[in-house]
Motif scaffolding. Structure first.
Motif, PDB file in Angstrom:
ATOM      1  N   UNK A 100       0.724  -1.247   0.152  1.00  0.00           N
ATOM      2  CA  UNK A 100      -0.268   0.273  -0.029  1.00  0.00           C
ATOM      3  C   UNK A 100       0.852   1.119  -0.363  1.00  0.00           C
ATOM      4  N   UNK A 101       1.956   0.784   0.665  1.00  0.00           N
ATOM      5  CA  UNK A 101       2.914   2.311   0.570  1.00  0.00           C
ATOM      6  C   UNK A 101       3.252   2.649  -0.572  1.00  0.00           C
ATOM      7  N   UNK A 102       4.264   1.562  -0.828  1.00  0.00           N
ATOM      8  CA  UNK A 102       4.553   1.959  -2.240  1.00  0.00           C
ATOM      9  C   UNK A 102       3.342   2.692  -3.598  1.00  0.00           C
ATOM     10  N   UNK A 103       2.260   1.325  -3.535  1.00  0.00           N
ATOM     11  CA  UNK A 103       1.428   2.327  -4.335  1.00  0.00           C
ATOM     12  C   UNK A 103       1.041   3.831  -4.699  1.00  0.00           C
ATOM     13  N   UNK A 104       0.288   4.331  -2.705  1.00  0.00           N
ATOM     14  CA  UNK A 104       0.512   5.724  -2.621  1.00  0.00           C
ATOM     15  C   UNK A 104       1.348   6.328  -2.999  1.00  0.00           C
ATOM     16  N   UNK A 105       2.761   6.009  -2.647  1.00  0.00           N
ATOM     17  CA  UNK A 105       3.923   7.244  -3.588  1.00  0.00           C
ATOM     18  C   UNK A 105       3.977   7.234  -4.380  1.00  0.00           C
ATOM     19  N   UNK A 106       3.601   6.284  -5.272  1.00  0.00           N
ATOM     20  CA  UNK A 106       4.080   5.653  -6.730  1.00  0.00           C
ATOM     21  C   UNK A 106       2.510   7.063  -7.383  1.00  0.00           C
ATOM     22  N   UNK A 107       1.460   7.104  -6.996  1.00  0.00           N
ATOM     23  CA  UNK A 107       0.178   8.227  -7.068  1.00  0.00           C
ATOM     24  C   UNK A 107       0.403   9.629  -6.819  1.00  0.00           C
ATOM     25  N   UNK A 129      -8.962   7.332  -2.526  1.00  0.00           N
ATOM     26  CA  UNK A 129      -9.411   8.153  -4.437  1.00  0.00           C
ATOM     27  C   UNK A 129      -9.049   9.663  -4.296  1.00  0.00           C
ATOM     28  N   UNK A 130      -9.017  10.111  -4.930  1.00  0.00           N
ATOM     29  CA  UNK A 130      -8.129  11.082  -5.264  1.00  0.00           C
ATOM     30  C   UNK A 130      -8.188  12.862  -4.153  1.00  0.00           C
ATOM     31  N   UNK A 131      -9.747  12.745  -4.063  1.00  0.00           N
ATOM     32  CA  UNK A 131     -10.276  13.560  -3.012  1.00  0.00           C
ATOM     33  C   UNK A 131      -9.060  13.521  -1.424  1.00  0.00           C
ATOM     34  N   UNK A 132      -9.523  12.695  -1.060  1.00  0.00           N
ATOM     35  CA  UNK A 132      -8.390  11.635  -0.062  1.00  0.00           C
ATOM     36  C   UNK A 132      -6.814  11.650   0.116  1.00  0.00           C
ATOM     37  N   UNK A 133      -6.486  11.563  -1.629  1.00  0.00           N
ATOM     38  CA  UNK A 133      -4.600  11.636  -1.390  1.00  0.00           C
ATOM     39  C   UNK A 133      -4.375  12.898  -1.776  1.00  0.00           C
ATOM     40  N   UNK A 134      -5.527  13.903  -2.372  1.00  0.00           N
ATOM     41  CA  UNK A 134      -4.968  15.402  -2.790  1.00  0.00           C
ATOM     42  C   UNK A 134      -5.392  15.719  -0.575  1.00  0.00           C
ATOM     43  N   UNK A 135      -6.615  15.433   0.491  1.00  0.00           N
ATOM     44  CA  UNK A 135      -6.031  16.136   1.492  1.00  0.00           C
ATOM     45  C   UNK A 135      -4.757  15.891   2.067  1.00  0.00           C
ATOM     46  N   UNK A 136      -4.220  14.172   1.623  1.00  0.00           N
ATOM     47  CA  UNK A 136      -3.453  13.747   2.523  1.00  0.00           C
ATOM     48  C   UNK A 136      -2.612  14.298   1.733  1.00  0.00           C
ATOM     49  N   UNK A 137      -1.838  14.774   1.009  1.00  0.00           N
ATOM     50  CA  UNK A 137      -0.460  16.026   0.760  1.00  0.00           C
ATOM     51  C   UNK A 137      -1.093  16.339   1.563  1.00  0.00           C
ATOM     52  N   UNK A 138      -2.316  17.773   1.478  1.00  0.00           N
ATOM     53  CA  UNK A 138      -1.652  19.372   2.013  1.00  0.00           C
ATOM     54  C   UNK A 138      -2.010  18.306   3.071  1.00  0.00           C
ATOM     55  N   UNK A 139      -2.440  17.534   4.117  1.00  0.00           N
ATOM     56  CA  UNK A 139      -1.853  17.570   5.253  1.00  0.00           C
ATOM     57  C   UNK A 139      -0.267  17.554   5.940  1.00  0.00           C
ATOM     58  N   UNK A 140       0.195  16.654   5.034  1.00  0.00           N
ATOM     59  CA  UNK A 140       1.706  16.198   4.872  1.00  0.00           C
ATOM     60  C   UNK A 140       2.928  17.689   4.671  1.00  0.00           C
ATOM     61  N   UNK A 141       1.886  18.345   3.978  1.00  0.00           N
ATOM     62  CA  UNK A 141       2.374  19.188   3.959  1.00  0.00           C
ATOM     63  C   UNK A 141       2.500  20.001   4.864  1.00  0.00           C
ATOM     64  N   UNK A 142       0.774  20.625   5.568  1.00  0.00           N
ATOM     65  CA  UNK A 142       0.956  21.364   6.083  1.00  0.00           C
ATOM     66  C   UNK A 142       2.292  20.481   7.325  1.00  0.00           C
ATOM     67  N   UNK A 143       2.712  19.755   7.649  1.00  0.00           N
ATOM     68  CA  UNK A 143       3.070  18.936   9.178  1.00  0.00           C
ATOM     69  C   UNK A 143       4.076  19.348   8.749  1.00  0.00           C
TER      70      UNK A 143
END
Ligand code: SF4
Length: 91
Positions: free
Chosen positions: A49-56, A70-84
């Motif tokens: 799963x981690x490798x798959x997410x990293x590729x996306x 899904x796309x929205x959830x991945x966008x949100x996750x990226x935003x949260x990681x950037x904020x952190x």
């Protein structure tokens, strides 16, 4: 040419219907939710799963479910990681 093993060989979805992970352009909300729930159930037991997410994350054209999101959830996750990451720099 010998087959080079890669993490994709371990993907839990390797024999699943790709249509489960990428819905049609015109898809009603109820169908999308049902389809995504079934796809995410496969991702939940996926060892890569981690490798798959990293590729996306590295692909702008990654549509549908990747790494159980899904796309929205991945966008949100990226935003949260950037904020952190920003908060860490500021600390
Ligand atoms: S996380 Fe989901 S989409 Fe990614 S390889 Fe595993 S089963 Fe497939």
């Amino acid at each position: 040419v010998s087959h080079v093993p890669s993490w994709q060989d371990q993907a839990a979805c390797r024999f699943a219907d790709p249509a489960l992970f990428h819905g049609p352009d015109e898809e009603d909300e109820r169908s999308r939710i049902r389809r995504e729930r079934n796809a995410k159930a496969i991702c939940a037991g996926c060892p890569v799963r981690a490798e798959c997410l990293a590729l996306a994350d590295n692909r702008r054209d990654a549509h549908g479910i990747w790494g159980g999101l899904n796309e929205d959830e991945r966008r949100k996750r990226t935003r949260n990681l950037q904020r952190a990451a920003r908060l860490q720099v500021a600390a």
